[in-house]
Design a protein around this motif. Structure first.
Motif, mmCIF file in Angstrom:
data_model
loop_
_atom_site.group_PDB
_atom_site.id
_atom_site.type_symbol
_atom_site.label_atom_id
_atom_site.label_comp_id
_atom_site.label_asym_id
_atom_site.label_seq_id
_atom_site.Cartn_x
_atom_site.Cartn_y
_atom_site.Cartn_z
ATOM 1 N N LEU A 87 15.168 -21.060 3.266
ATOM 2 C CA LEU A 87 16.362 -20.618 2.928
ATOM 3 C C LEU A 87 17.596 -19.136 3.960
ATOM 4 C CD1 LEU A 87 16.567 -20.538 -1.362
ATOM 5 C CD2 LEU A 87 18.079 -22.540 0.513
ATOM 6 N N GLY A 88 16.590 -18.887 3.841
ATOM 7 C CA GLY A 88 16.997 -17.409 5.090
ATOM 8 C C GLY A 88 15.712 -16.233 5.400
ATOM 9 N N GLN A 89 15.937 -15.315 6.155
ATOM 10 C CA GLN A 89 15.077 -14.538 7.346
ATOM 11 C C GLN A 89 16.252 -13.189 7.652
ATOM 12 O OE1 GLN A 89 11.307 -15.862 7.604
ATOM 13 N NE2 GLN A 89 11.228 -13.124 7.836
ATOM 14 N N SER A 90 15.621 -12.408 7.468
ATOM 15 C CA SER A 90 16.023 -11.022 7.824
ATOM 16 C C SER A 90 14.399 -10.782 8.829
ATOM 17 C CB SER A 90 15.858 -10.031 7.404
ATOM 18 O OG SER A 90 14.506 -9.383 6.860
ATOM 19 N N LEU A 91 14.874 -9.902 10.203
ATOM 20 C CA LEU A 91 13.965 -9.882 11.600
ATOM 21 C C LEU A 91 14.050 -8.451 11.427
ATOM 22 C CD1 LEU A 91 14.000 -13.402 12.981
ATOM 23 C CD2 LEU A 91 12.102 -12.698 11.454
ATOM 24 N N LYS A 92 12.800 -7.460 12.017
ATOM 25 C CA LYS A 92 12.894 -6.613 12.633
ATOM 26 C C LYS A 92 12.241 -6.527 13.331
ATOM 27 C CE LYS A 92 13.763 -1.848 12.316
ATOM 28 N NZ LYS A 92 13.749 -0.410 11.621
ATOM 29 N N PHE A 93 12.351 -6.197 14.549
ATOM 30 C CA PHE A 93 12.006 -6.326 15.921
ATOM 31 C C PHE A 93 11.556 -4.476 16.224
ATOM 32 C CE2 PHE A 93 14.285 -10.468 16.174
ATOM 33 C CZ PHE A 93 13.420 -11.281 16.457
ATOM 34 N N ILE A 94 10.026 -4.614 16.866
ATOM 35 C CA ILE A 94 9.859 -3.225 16.232
ATOM 36 C C ILE A 94 9.101 -2.557 18.128
ATOM 37 C CG2 ILE A 94 8.076 -1.554 15.862
ATOM 38 C CD1 ILE A 94 8.696 -2.821 12.923
ATOM 39 N N GLY A 95 8.293 -4.041 18.306
ATOM 40 C CA GLY A 95 8.141 -4.075 19.731
ATOM 41 C C GLY A 95 7.333 -5.333 20.581
ATOM 42 N N GLY A 128 -2.230 -5.969 18.211
ATOM 43 C CA GLY A 128 -3.723 -4.624 17.717
ATOM 44 C C GLY A 128 -3.392 -4.205 16.314
ATOM 45 N N GLY A 129 -3.226 -4.532 15.175
ATOM 46 C CA GLY A 129 -3.164 -3.933 14.222
ATOM 47 C C GLY A 129 -1.518 -2.718 13.492
ATOM 48 N N LYS A 130 -0.995 -2.979 14.806
ATOM 49 C CA LYS A 130 0.099 -2.352 14.914
ATOM 50 C C LYS A 130 2.088 -3.474 14.428
ATOM 51 C CE LYS A 130 -1.339 1.700 17.780
ATOM 52 N NZ LYS A 130 -1.125 2.013 18.970
ATOM 53 N N PRO A 131 2.245 -3.112 14.156
ATOM 54 C CA PRO A 131 3.599 -3.817 13.650
ATOM 55 C C PRO A 131 4.738 -4.322 14.789
ATOM 56 C CG PRO A 131 3.983 -2.811 11.904
ATOM 57 C CD PRO A 131 2.525 -1.962 12.879
ATOM 58 N N VAL A 132 5.122 -5.685 15.263
ATOM 59 C CA VAL A 132 5.541 -6.176 16.368
ATOM 60 C C VAL A 132 7.225 -6.350 16.159
ATOM 61 C CG1 VAL A 132 4.382 -5.440 17.908
ATOM 62 C CG2 VAL A 132 4.711 -7.873 16.914
ATOM 63 N N LEU A 133 6.967 -6.817 13.640
ATOM 64 C CA LEU A 133 7.768 -7.990 13.630
ATOM 65 C C LEU A 133 7.948 -7.595 12.633
ATOM 66 C CD1 LEU A 133 8.934 -11.168 14.048
ATOM 67 C CD2 LEU A 133 8.774 -10.258 12.317
#
Length: 147
Positions: A87-95, A128-133
């Motif tokens: 129904l919906g998706q928000s995304l934040k690209f971090i790396g 590598g354990g770090k958020p990218v999204l």
């Protein structure tokens, strides 16, 4: 290559807040090329080494939506699984995700509205354990009452 191949469906009546599922995939040059072909997004930051070296990324990166697609795979194949409607998706690209990176996409149940069959999910992808999204998804979960 994918791991954690738990596949199938967890129907609404069996979902619980805090449930998680994930999959991991090594992103290859071929994945990036195929995504460019299917999406028609041929931005040279994804495909051209010389061009990408002169960008803020200092090298080629995978399409952000390729990474987001791994989250969709977890939702559609594992949690809740087959029969789920986005129904919906928000995304934040971090790396950035680079060719050769192993991406782990994770989904966690945040809340369940049994009356409306709606489920709120935390979504994230890590390298590598770090958020990218990071983000959240709202889905209509399959129900045993409607089979």
């Amino acid at each position: 290559m994918r791991d954690n191949a738990l596949r199938g469906t967890i129907v609404l009546e069996e979902l619980e807040v805090g449930m998680t599922r994930h999959l991991c995939k090594d992103v290859t040059d071929r994945d990036i090329e195929l995504f460019a072909e299917v999406s028609t997004d041929r931005n040279p930051v994804h495909l051209d080494d010389a061009y990408a070296r002169d960008t803020i990324f200092a090298g080629r990166i995978a399409h952000g939506m390729l990474t987001a697609g791994l989250i969709s795979a977890v939702i559609g194949e594992q949690l809740p699984g087959h029969g789920t409607v986005y129904l919906g998706q928000s995304l934040k690209f971090i790396g950035p995700v680079r060719p050769g990176d192993r991406v782990c996409a994770e989904v966690e149940v945040l809340s369940i509205d049994h009356g409306k069959r709606r489920v709120q999910l935390a979504t994230r992808a890590l390298v590598g354990g770090k958020p990218v999204l990071t983000g959240e998804a709202t889905v209509l979960a399959p129900s045993a009452k409607f089979d």
